[in-house]
Design a protein around this motif. Structure first.
Motif, PDB file in Angstrom:
ATOM      1  N   ASP A   8       0.850  -1.187   0.000  1.00 52.92           N
ATOM      2  CA  ASP A   8       0.000   0.000   0.000  1.00 52.92           C
ATOM      3  C   ASP A   8       0.884   1.235   0.000  1.00 52.92           C
ATOM      4  O   ASP A   8       1.760   1.392   0.853  1.00 52.92           O
ATOM      5  N   ILE A   9       0.649   2.126  -0.954  1.00 54.22           N
ATOM      6  CA  ILE A   9       1.411   3.360  -1.089  1.00 54.22           C
ATOM      7  C   ILE A   9       0.520   4.534  -0.685  1.00 54.22           C
ATOM      8  O   ILE A   9      -0.584   4.694  -1.237  1.00 54.22           O
ATOM      9  N   GLN A  10       0.998   5.343   0.259  1.00 53.40           N
ATOM     10  CA  GLN A  10       0.255   6.519   0.674  1.00 53.40           C
ATOM     11  C   GLN A  10       0.560   7.680  -0.268  1.00 53.40           C
ATOM     12  O   GLN A  10       1.703   8.092  -0.428  1.00 53.40           O
ATOM     13  N   THR A  11      -0.458   8.196  -0.926  1.00 58.16           N
ATOM     14  CA  THR A  11      -0.324   9.360  -1.797  1.00 58.16           C
ATOM     15  C   THR A  11      -0.869  10.592  -1.070  1.00 58.16           C
ATOM     16  O   THR A  11      -1.486  10.465   0.008  1.00 58.16           O
ATOM     17  N   PRO A  12      -0.690  11.801  -1.612  1.00 60.70           N
ATOM     18  CA  PRO A  12      -1.263  12.988  -0.961  1.00 60.70           C
ATOM     19  C   PRO A  12      -2.783  12.944  -0.840  1.00 60.70           C
ATOM     20  O   PRO A  12      -3.359  13.640   0.011  1.00 60.70           O
ATOM     21  N   LEU A  13      -3.438  12.100  -1.686  1.00 61.89           N
ATOM     22  CA  LEU A  13      -4.902  12.101  -1.708  1.00 61.89           C
ATOM     23  C   LEU A  13      -5.522  10.781  -1.280  1.00 61.89           C
ATOM     24  O   LEU A  13      -6.752  10.627  -1.325  1.00 61.89           O
ATOM     25  N   GLY A  14      -4.705   9.813  -0.916  1.00 60.62           N
ATOM     26  CA  GLY A  14      -5.276   8.535  -0.512  1.00 60.62           C
ATOM     27  C   GLY A  14      -4.248   7.427  -0.484  1.00 60.62           C
ATOM     28  O   GLY A  14      -3.036   7.668  -0.389  1.00 60.62           O
ATOM     29  N   THR A  15      -4.731   6.199  -0.611  1.00 63.91           N
ATOM     30  CA  THR A  15      -3.875   5.019  -0.577  1.00 63.91           C
ATOM     31  C   THR A  15      -4.035   4.237  -1.877  1.00 63.91           C
ATOM     32  O   THR A  15      -5.157   4.010  -2.349  1.00 63.91           O
ATOM     33  N   LYS A  16      -2.897   3.829  -2.457  1.00 67.07           N
ATOM     34  CA  LYS A  16      -2.907   3.046  -3.690  1.00 67.07           C
ATOM     35  C   LYS A  16      -2.399   1.644  -3.401  1.00 67.07           C
ATOM     36  O   LYS A  16      -1.304   1.469  -2.849  1.00 67.07           O
ATOM     37  N   HIS A  17      -3.189   0.644  -3.763  1.00 68.28           N
ATOM     38  CA  HIS A  17      -2.784  -0.748  -3.625  1.00 68.28           C
ATOM     39  C   HIS A  17      -2.033  -1.156  -4.888  1.00 68.28           C
ATOM     40  O   HIS A  17      -2.581  -1.096  -5.990  1.00 68.28           O
ATOM     41  N   THR A  18      -0.793  -1.579  -4.754  1.00 69.42           N
ATOM     42  CA  THR A  18       0.023  -1.944  -5.914  1.00 69.42           C
ATOM     43  C   THR A  18       0.964  -3.086  -5.517  1.00 69.42           C
ATOM     44  O   THR A  18       0.713  -3.785  -4.530  1.00 69.42           O
ATOM     45  N   THR A  19       2.012  -3.289  -6.292  1.00 68.97           N
ATOM     46  CA  THR A  19       2.977  -4.354  -5.997  1.00 68.97           C
ATOM     47  C   THR A  19       4.394  -3.814  -6.108  1.00 68.97           C
ATOM     48  O   THR A  19       4.642  -2.790  -6.760  1.00 68.97           O
ATOM     49  N   GLN A  20       5.322  -4.509  -5.491  1.00 61.50           N
ATOM     50  CA  GLN A  20       6.744  -4.182  -5.595  1.00 61.50           C
ATOM     51  C   GLN A  20       7.545  -5.468  -5.625  1.00 61.50           C
ATOM     52  O   GLN A  20       7.046  -6.537  -5.261  1.00 61.50           O
TER      53      GLN A  20
END
Length: 217
Positions: free
Chosen positions: A57-69
């Motif tokens: 989960d990546i925290q952006t200025p406007l919310g949270t993005k579920h992605t992969t690494q």
């Protein structure tokens, strides 16, 4: 051994491959190095599609993005000196990778048609449980790659092993098939016709180290 041929479909990769072969461009060592680096970036991208990824989960200025690494650590290991520009291309993509360097060269005896592979300088991190990417632009006889591979395997057991070469000869691929385990991946940007009587790749491109860094004594 599992083999991946990257240039079978048309892409910008073939454009860069053409330039590194072109004798009319060979006077420009900076362009040669940069094109090898670009080829490394493309190969690294294609290779990355086969790696393991973990959800994050990546925290952006406007919310949270579920992605992969990337789930595993990568080790880039190049064979000096010709492997350095290709190494840099891979490092541009796998920018958190650890790095290793090995020297290997042909030592000719009295018979110019026969040689031994001498592996000397080694600066290698711990390879256990990591993805090892062994990088060398030219795969001619395959003896250098096998010699370096065997030396590295004395240091531990990687999770995955990937070999990356820009130009390969069929004889070199056959040599790797005979001497490397089945779980090794070989990534080839371009497959050429054959080796000549001096074990140079035809049509090839010449000496990659000399084209990148100048003639050696």
């Amino acid at each position: 051994m599992q083999i991946h041929y990257i240039s079978q479909e048309n892409s910008i990769l073939n454009h860069f491959l053409g330039q590194i072969r072109d004798v009319n461009v060979h006077h420009d060592s900076m362009r040669f190095r940069r094109n090898i680096e670009r080829i490394g970036e493309i190969m690294a991208y294609e290779m990355s599609k086969t790696f393991s990824y973990a959800p994050v989960d990546i925290q952006t200025p406007l919310g949270t993005k579920h992605t992969t690494q990337l789930a595993d650590k990568q080790i880039l290991c190049s064979i000096l000196r010709a492997g350095l520009p290709l190494h840099l291309g891979f490092l541009n993509i796998f920018d958190n990778a650890e790095n290793g360097f090995v020297s290997a060269f042909r030592h000719h005896t009295d018979d110019e048609n026969h040689f031994d592979i001498v592996v000397e300088y080694q600066a290698i991190p711990d390879i256990n449980g990591k993805n090892l990417l062994l990088i060398d632009p030219m795969l001619a006889t395959g003896q250098s790659m096998v010699a370096v591979f065997n030396r590295l395997m004395q240091r531990g057991t990687p999770k995955e092993i990937h070999l990356a070469v820009v130009i390969a000869a069929p004889e070199g691929i056959e040599h790797l098939n005979r001497h490397l385990p089945e779980n090794v991946h070989l990534w080839v940007a371009a497959l050429d016709e054959k080796l000549n009587e001096k074990n140079y790749i035809v049509p090839g491109l010449g000496d990659a180290g000399d084209l990148a860094y100048g003639n050696k004594l």
